[in-house]
Design an enzyme around this catalytic site. Structure first.
Site, PDB file in Angstrom:
ATOM      1  N   GLU A 204      38.668  48.014  41.455  1.00  0.00           N
ATOM      2  CA  GLU A 204      39.911  48.440  42.100  1.00  0.00           C
ATOM      3  C   GLU A 204      39.930  48.086  43.589  1.00  0.00           C
ATOM      4  OE1 GLU A 204      42.366  52.671  42.696  1.00  0.00           O
ATOM      5  OE2 GLU A 204      40.182  52.673  42.498  1.00  0.00           O
TER       6      GLU A 204
ATOM      7  N   LYS B 172      49.269  51.807  39.260  1.00  0.00           N
ATOM      8  CA  LYS B 172      48.501  53.034  39.008  1.00  0.00           C
ATOM      9  C   LYS B 172      49.417  54.259  39.026  1.00  0.00           C
ATOM     10  CE  LYS B 172      44.409  55.401  40.924  1.00  0.00           C
ATOM     11  NZ  LYS B 172      43.454  55.337  42.051  1.00  0.00           N
TER      12      LYS B 172
ATOM     13  N   CYS C 249      40.944  53.957  37.919  1.00  0.00           N
ATOM     14  CA  CYS C 249      40.190  54.955  38.674  1.00  0.00           C
ATOM     15  C   CYS C 249      40.610  56.385  38.362  1.00  0.00           C
ATOM     16  CB  CYS C 249      40.293  54.650  40.170  1.00  0.00           C
ATOM     17  SG  CYS C 249      39.015  55.449  41.184  1.00  0.00           S
TER      18      CYS C 249
END
Length: 256
Positions: free
Chosen positions: A31, A102, A137
Protein backbone atom coordinates in the site's frame (compact mmCIF):
# COMPACT_ATOMS: atom_id res chain seq x y z
CA UNK A 1 11.85 1.37 2.20
CA UNK A 2 13.27 4.54 3.72
CA UNK A 3 11.54 7.91 4.07
CA UNK A 4 14.63 9.44 2.47
CA UNK A 5 14.17 7.56 -0.81
CA UNK A 6 12.62 9.82 -3.50
CA UNK A 7 9.40 8.62 -5.14
CA UNK A 8 11.01 8.41 -8.59
CA UNK A 9 13.71 6.09 -7.26
CA UNK A 10 11.11 3.95 -5.51
CA UNK A 11 9.17 3.59 -8.75
CA UNK A 12 12.27 2.54 -10.66
CA UNK A 13 13.25 0.04 -7.98
CA UNK A 14 9.74 -1.42 -7.72
CA UNK A 15 9.50 -1.73 -11.50
CA UNK A 16 12.79 -3.65 -11.58
CA UNK A 17 11.48 -6.04 -8.92
CA UNK A 18 8.34 -6.64 -10.97
CA UNK A 19 10.26 -7.24 -14.21
CA UNK A 20 12.38 -9.81 -12.39
CA UNK A 21 9.26 -11.92 -11.73
CA UNK A 22 8.88 -13.04 -15.35
CA UNK A 23 7.20 -16.46 -15.34
CA UNK A 24 4.95 -15.67 -12.37
CA UNK A 25 1.18 -15.40 -12.70
CA UNK A 26 0.55 -12.61 -10.20
CA UNK A 27 2.77 -10.02 -8.52
CA UNK A 28 1.55 -7.93 -5.58
CA UNK A 29 3.05 -4.72 -4.16
CA UNK A 30 2.17 -2.99 -0.85
CA UNK A 31 0.00 0.00 0.00
CA UNK A 32 1.03 3.59 -0.79
CA UNK A 33 4.63 2.62 -1.44
CA UNK A 34 5.42 5.56 -3.77
CA UNK A 35 4.93 8.14 -0.98
CA UNK A 36 4.52 6.24 2.30
CA UNK A 37 1.49 5.06 4.20
CA UNK A 38 2.07 7.40 7.15
CA UNK A 39 3.76 10.19 5.19
CA UNK A 40 0.72 12.46 5.45
CA UNK A 41 2.65 15.63 4.62
CA UNK A 42 3.69 14.20 1.26
CA UNK A 43 0.26 13.15 0.03
CA UNK A 44 -1.09 16.41 -1.31
CA UNK A 45 1.95 17.34 -3.39
CA UNK A 46 2.65 13.73 -4.40
CA UNK A 47 -0.90 12.78 -5.43
CA UNK A 48 -1.20 11.65 -9.05
CA UNK A 49 -3.91 10.71 -11.56
CA UNK A 50 -4.64 7.16 -12.64
CA UNK A 51 -2.49 7.74 -15.74
CA UNK A 52 0.33 9.30 -13.75
CA UNK A 53 3.98 8.28 -13.30
CA UNK A 54 3.33 5.24 -11.09
CA UNK A 55 0.79 3.80 -13.51
CA UNK A 56 3.18 4.41 -16.41
CA UNK A 57 6.09 2.48 -14.90
CA UNK A 58 3.88 -0.28 -13.47
CA UNK A 59 2.12 -0.80 -16.80
CA UNK A 60 5.44 -1.20 -18.56
CA UNK A 61 6.74 -3.54 -15.86
CA UNK A 62 3.64 -5.77 -15.99
CA UNK A 63 3.92 -6.01 -19.76
CA UNK A 64 7.67 -6.71 -19.67
CA UNK A 65 7.20 -9.52 -17.12
CA UNK A 66 3.97 -10.82 -18.68
CA UNK A 67 2.23 -10.94 -15.28
CA UNK A 68 -0.95 -9.84 -13.63
CA UNK A 69 0.20 -7.02 -11.37
CA UNK A 70 -1.55 -5.66 -8.33
CA UNK A 71 0.64 -2.57 -8.07
CA UNK A 72 -0.32 -1.75 -4.50
CA UNK A 73 -1.92 1.66 -4.09
CA UNK A 74 -1.24 5.30 -4.85
CA UNK A 75 -2.53 8.61 -3.59
CA UNK A 76 -4.94 9.26 -6.45
CA UNK A 77 -5.81 12.84 -7.31
CA UNK A 78 -9.36 13.02 -8.60
CA UNK A 79 -9.81 16.35 -10.43
CA UNK A 80 -13.46 16.39 -9.39
CA UNK A 81 -13.07 15.36 -5.74
CA UNK A 82 -10.72 14.52 -2.87
CA UNK A 83 -7.63 12.36 -3.02
CA UNK A 84 -8.12 8.60 -2.62
CA UNK A 85 -6.07 5.60 -1.57
CA UNK A 86 -6.43 3.72 -4.84
CA UNK A 87 -5.18 0.27 -5.85
CA UNK A 88 -4.14 -0.44 -9.44
CA UNK A 89 -4.43 -3.82 -11.17
CA UNK A 90 -2.74 -4.39 -14.54
CA UNK A 91 -3.18 -7.25 -16.99
CA UNK A 92 -0.17 -9.05 -18.52
CA UNK A 93 -0.53 -6.76 -21.54
CA UNK A 94 0.07 -3.74 -19.30
CA UNK A 95 -3.51 -2.51 -19.39
CA UNK A 96 -4.94 -0.93 -16.24
CA UNK A 97 -8.03 -3.11 -15.92
CA UNK A 98 -9.23 -2.48 -12.35
CA UNK A 99 -8.93 0.15 -9.64
CA UNK A 100 -10.14 0.02 -6.05
CA UNK A 101 -10.57 3.02 -3.78
CA UNK A 102 -10.02 2.00 -0.17
CA UNK A 103 -13.32 1.98 1.69
CA UNK A 104 -12.19 2.02 5.33
CA UNK A 105 -9.78 4.88 6.10
CA UNK A 106 -7.49 4.59 9.10
CA UNK A 107 -6.78 7.34 11.60
CA UNK A 108 -10.07 7.93 13.44
CA UNK A 109 -10.03 11.75 13.52
CA UNK A 110 -6.66 12.27 11.84
CA UNK A 111 -4.42 11.09 9.00
CA UNK A 112 -6.09 9.12 6.24
CA UNK A 113 -9.53 9.42 7.83
CA UNK A 114 -9.64 13.17 7.21
CA UNK A 115 -7.16 13.57 4.34
CA UNK A 116 -8.74 11.10 1.89
CA UNK A 117 -12.13 10.25 0.47
CA UNK A 118 -13.74 6.86 1.09
CA UNK A 119 -14.29 4.41 -1.73
CA UNK A 120 -17.83 3.23 -2.39
CA UNK A 121 -17.46 0.14 -4.59
CA UNK A 122 -16.79 -3.55 -3.99
CA UNK A 123 -14.22 -4.58 -6.61
CA UNK A 124 -13.25 -8.00 -7.94
CA UNK A 125 -10.93 -8.84 -10.83
CA UNK A 126 -11.34 -11.91 -13.01
CA UNK A 127 -8.01 -13.51 -14.01
CA UNK A 128 -6.86 -16.70 -15.71
CA UNK A 129 -6.30 -18.31 -12.30
CA UNK A 130 -9.35 -17.13 -10.35
CA UNK A 131 -11.21 -14.06 -9.19
CA UNK A 132 -9.34 -11.57 -7.03
CA UNK A 133 -11.15 -9.69 -4.27
CA UNK A 134 -9.57 -6.30 -3.61
CA UNK A 135 -9.13 -4.77 -0.16
CA UNK A 136 -6.51 -2.54 1.46
CA UNK A 137 -4.87 -2.54 4.91
CA UNK A 138 -7.42 -1.25 7.48
CA UNK A 139 -10.16 -2.96 5.45
CA UNK A 140 -8.83 -6.18 6.99
CA UNK A 141 -10.58 -5.32 10.25
CA UNK A 142 -14.05 -5.30 8.66
CA UNK A 143 -15.28 -8.85 7.92
CA UNK A 144 -18.47 -7.61 6.25
CA UNK A 145 -16.38 -6.32 3.33
CA UNK A 146 -14.87 -9.76 2.82
CA UNK A 147 -18.29 -11.43 2.91
CA UNK A 148 -19.34 -9.01 0.18
CA UNK A 149 -16.24 -9.95 -1.83
CA UNK A 150 -17.04 -13.63 -1.29
CA UNK A 151 -20.57 -13.08 -2.59
CA UNK A 152 -19.09 -11.29 -5.60
CA UNK A 153 -17.13 -14.44 -6.47
CA UNK A 154 -13.73 -13.77 -4.89
CA UNK A 155 -11.42 -16.76 -4.53
CA UNK A 156 -8.15 -14.94 -3.80
CA UNK A 157 -8.21 -11.96 -1.44
CA UNK A 158 -5.41 -9.50 -2.21
CA UNK A 159 -4.59 -7.07 0.59
CA UNK A 160 -1.75 -4.55 0.19
CA UNK A 161 -0.98 -2.72 3.41
CA UNK A 162 1.15 -0.23 5.31
CA UNK A 163 0.62 -1.93 8.67
CA UNK A 164 2.79 -0.74 11.57
CA UNK A 165 5.05 -3.00 13.59
CA UNK A 166 3.33 -2.18 16.89
CA UNK A 167 0.20 -4.04 15.70
CA UNK A 168 1.91 -6.84 13.77
CA UNK A 169 0.15 -9.64 15.63
CA UNK A 170 -3.21 -8.22 14.55
CA UNK A 171 -2.00 -8.23 10.93
CA UNK A 172 -1.14 -11.92 10.83
CA UNK A 173 -4.12 -12.96 12.96
CA UNK A 174 -6.66 -11.11 10.82
CA UNK A 175 -5.13 -12.31 7.55
CA UNK A 176 -5.57 -15.92 8.69
CA UNK A 177 -9.07 -15.19 10.00
CA UNK A 178 -10.23 -13.77 6.66
CA UNK A 179 -8.86 -16.86 4.85
CA UNK A 180 -10.71 -19.23 7.17
CA UNK A 181 -13.95 -17.22 7.14
CA UNK A 182 -14.18 -16.96 3.35
CA UNK A 183 -12.42 -20.25 2.55
CA UNK A 184 -10.20 -18.30 0.18
CA UNK A 185 -6.53 -17.63 -0.34
CA UNK A 186 -5.25 -14.44 1.27
CA UNK A 187 -2.30 -12.66 -0.32
CA UNK A 188 -1.36 -9.97 2.20
CA UNK A 189 1.52 -7.72 1.13
CA UNK A 190 2.83 -5.31 3.74
CA UNK A 191 5.45 -2.60 3.70
CA UNK A 192 8.83 -2.73 5.40
CA UNK A 193 11.13 -0.01 6.67
CA UNK A 194 9.64 3.31 7.76
CA UNK A 195 6.71 5.41 6.52
CA UNK A 196 6.54 8.92 7.92
CA UNK A 197 8.83 7.80 10.73
CA UNK A 198 6.53 4.89 11.63
CA UNK A 199 8.19 1.47 11.67
CA UNK A 200 6.35 -0.97 9.44
CA UNK A 201 5.61 -4.58 10.32
CA UNK A 202 6.69 -6.33 7.13
CA UNK A 203 5.63 -9.97 7.47
CA UNK A 204 3.81 -10.25 4.17
CA UNK A 205 2.10 -13.62 4.05
CA UNK A 206 0.16 -16.04 1.88
CA UNK A 207 -2.57 -18.05 3.61
CA UNK A 208 -4.51 -20.97 2.12
CA UNK A 209 -8.30 -21.52 2.46
CA UNK A 210 -7.75 -23.64 5.60
CA UNK A 211 -5.84 -20.87 7.36
CA UNK A 212 -2.41 -22.45 6.84
CA UNK A 213 0.39 -19.94 6.27
CA UNK A 214 2.15 -21.04 3.08
CA UNK A 215 4.85 -18.37 3.28
CA UNK A 216 5.68 -15.40 5.48
CA UNK A 217 8.32 -12.72 5.11
CA UNK A 218 10.35 -11.13 7.88
CA UNK A 219 10.41 -7.47 8.85
CA UNK A 220 12.75 -6.42 6.05
CA UNK A 221 12.05 -5.91 2.38
CA UNK A 222 11.68 -9.34 0.79
CA UNK A 223 10.24 -11.02 -2.30
CA UNK A 224 8.07 -14.07 -1.52
CA UNK A 225 7.60 -16.59 -4.33
CA UNK A 226 4.77 -18.99 -3.59
CA UNK A 227 3.25 -21.78 -5.66
CA UNK A 228 -0.30 -22.84 -4.83
CA UNK A 229 -3.28 -24.45 -6.52
CA UNK A 230 -6.27 -22.09 -6.98
CA UNK A 231 -8.51 -25.17 -7.25
CA UNK A 232 -7.99 -25.71 -3.52
CA UNK A 233 -10.62 -23.03 -2.88
CA UNK A 234 -13.36 -25.14 -4.47
CA UNK A 235 -12.07 -28.28 -2.74
CA UNK A 236 -12.10 -26.62 0.67
CA UNK A 237 -15.59 -25.26 0.18
CA UNK A 238 -16.85 -28.66 -0.92
CA UNK A 239 -15.07 -30.69 1.77
CA UNK A 240 -16.11 -28.36 4.60
CA UNK A 241 -19.26 -26.62 3.33
CA UNK A 242 -19.64 -24.13 6.15
CA UNK A 243 -20.62 -21.30 3.79
CA UNK A 244 -23.90 -22.97 2.88
CA UNK A 245 -25.00 -22.67 6.51
CA UNK A 246 -24.84 -18.89 6.53
CA UNK A 247 -27.87 -17.10 8.01
CA UNK A 248 -28.09 -13.76 6.27
CA UNK A 249 -30.71 -12.29 8.62
CA UNK A 250 -30.65 -12.06 12.42
CA UNK A 251 -34.11 -12.32 14.02
CA UNK A 252 -35.37 -9.26 15.84
CA UNK A 253 -35.23 -9.53 19.64
CA UNK A 254 -38.39 -10.77 21.32
CA UNK A 255 -40.08 -8.13 23.45
CA UNK A 256 -41.09 -9.47 26.86
Amino acid sequence: MSDAEPAAERRARAAALVRAQQGADLVVLPELWPLGGFAYDAWSDGAEPLDGPTADVMSAAAKAAGVWLHAGSIVERDPDGPVYNTSLVFSPSGELVHTYRKIHRFGFDSGEAIAMGAGQEIVTAATDFGTLGLATCYDLRFPELFRALLDAGAQLLVIPAAWPERRREHWTLLARARAVEEQAYVLACNTAGTHGGVEQAGHSLVVDPWGKVLAEAGMGEQVLTVEFDPAEVARAREEFPVLRDRLLGIPAPVQR
